[in-house]
Design an enzyme around this catalytic site. Sequence first.
Site, PDB file in Angstrom:
ATOM      1  N   CYS A  82       0.872  -1.025  -0.102  1.00 47.70           N
ATOM      2  CA  CYS A  82      -0.090   0.168  -0.057  1.00 47.70           C
ATOM      3  C   CYS A  82       0.962   1.400  -0.130  1.00 47.70           C
ATOM      4  O   CYS A  82       1.789   1.224   0.650  1.00 47.70           O
ATOM      5  CB  CYS A  82      -0.823  -0.214   1.229  1.00 47.70           C
ATOM      6  SG  CYS A  82      -1.851   1.457   1.287  1.00 47.70           S
ATOM      7  N   CYS A  85       0.340   3.059   3.494  1.00 46.92           N
ATOM      8  CA  CYS A  85       1.030   2.578   4.647  1.00 46.92           C
ATOM      9  C   CYS A  85       2.002   1.571   4.809  1.00 46.92           C
ATOM     10  O   CYS A  85       2.627   1.018   5.744  1.00 46.92           O
ATOM     11  CB  CYS A  85      -0.335   2.300   5.683  1.00 46.92           C
ATOM     12  SG  CYS A  85      -1.305   0.799   5.178  1.00 46.92           S
ATOM     13  N   CYS A 130      -7.116  -0.982   1.549  1.00 47.75           N
ATOM     14  CA  CYS A 130      -6.132  -1.796   2.451  1.00 47.75           C
ATOM     15  C   CYS A 130      -6.899  -1.909   3.717  1.00 47.75           C
ATOM     16  O   CYS A 130      -7.374  -0.940   4.314  1.00 47.75           O
ATOM     17  CB  CYS A 130      -5.080  -0.622   2.360  1.00 47.75           C
ATOM     18  SG  CYS A 130      -4.011  -1.281   3.620  1.00 47.75           S
ATOM     19  N   CYS A 133      -5.059   0.637   6.378  1.00 52.11           N
ATOM     20  CA  CYS A 133      -5.586   2.188   6.532  1.00 52.11           C
ATOM     21  C   CYS A 133      -6.521   2.491   5.494  1.00 52.11           C
ATOM     22  O   CYS A 133      -6.996   3.698   5.836  1.00 52.11           O
ATOM     23  CB  CYS A 133      -4.261   2.999   5.818  1.00 52.11           C
ATOM     24  SG  CYS A 133      -4.060   2.851   3.923  1.00 52.11           S
ATOM     25  N   CYS A 154      -8.116  -5.548  -9.938  1.00 47.28           N
ATOM     26  CA  CYS A 154      -7.865  -4.344 -10.787  1.00 47.28           C
ATOM     27  C   CYS A 154      -7.496  -3.337 -10.205  1.00 47.28           C
ATOM     28  O   CYS A 154      -8.231  -2.623  -9.426  1.00 47.28           O
ATOM     29  CB  CYS A 154      -9.005  -4.133 -11.907  1.00 47.28           C
ATOM     30  SG  CYS A 154      -8.801  -3.032 -13.178  1.00 47.28           S
TER      31      CYS A 154
END
Length: 167
Positions: A82, A85, A130, A133, A154
């Site tokens: 991510c 984070c 995510c 976060c 995607c």
Amino acid sequence: MIRKIVLGLCVVLLGCKGNSQEKEMAVDPTEKKETIFKVSKTEAEWKKELSPEAFYVLRKAATENPFTSELLTNKEEGVYVCAGCGTHLFKSEHKFDSGTGWPSFDREIPGNVAYDVDYKIGFKRTEEHCATCGGHLGHVFNDGPRNTTGKRHCINGVALNFIPAPQ
């Protein structure tokens, strides 16, 4: 003769039903409930830490333009994390070329990606974010490789960073 061919092609094209998304119309979408994530920052803090493009995608659930991500053609071994984070989200071994213009994976790292229902374009889609976060990643569809999971995650490339595998 040409008119018949053109008419036939139009009938065939209009009659094709795509299966990449379940198209249930959103009549009364339920409101999103507020979720508390392990990493929680103010909008000002996110804006300070992220590029404008990453902020717009991760925090405002936008979609980057197709074929613009540097990660689209990345074939190195490693892990995709991510961009907000650093949570590990996808392994490079599960990445494939979907031809859609966005990095695509046939599976996520279990427990690190969370899902929600998205009605933003008028019908039901499965949104991915995510789990640490809450940053918007993209959507998952049922038109991925049949020889693995059948899923196509995607993902917006700007929502990811890539960490190469140690040599």
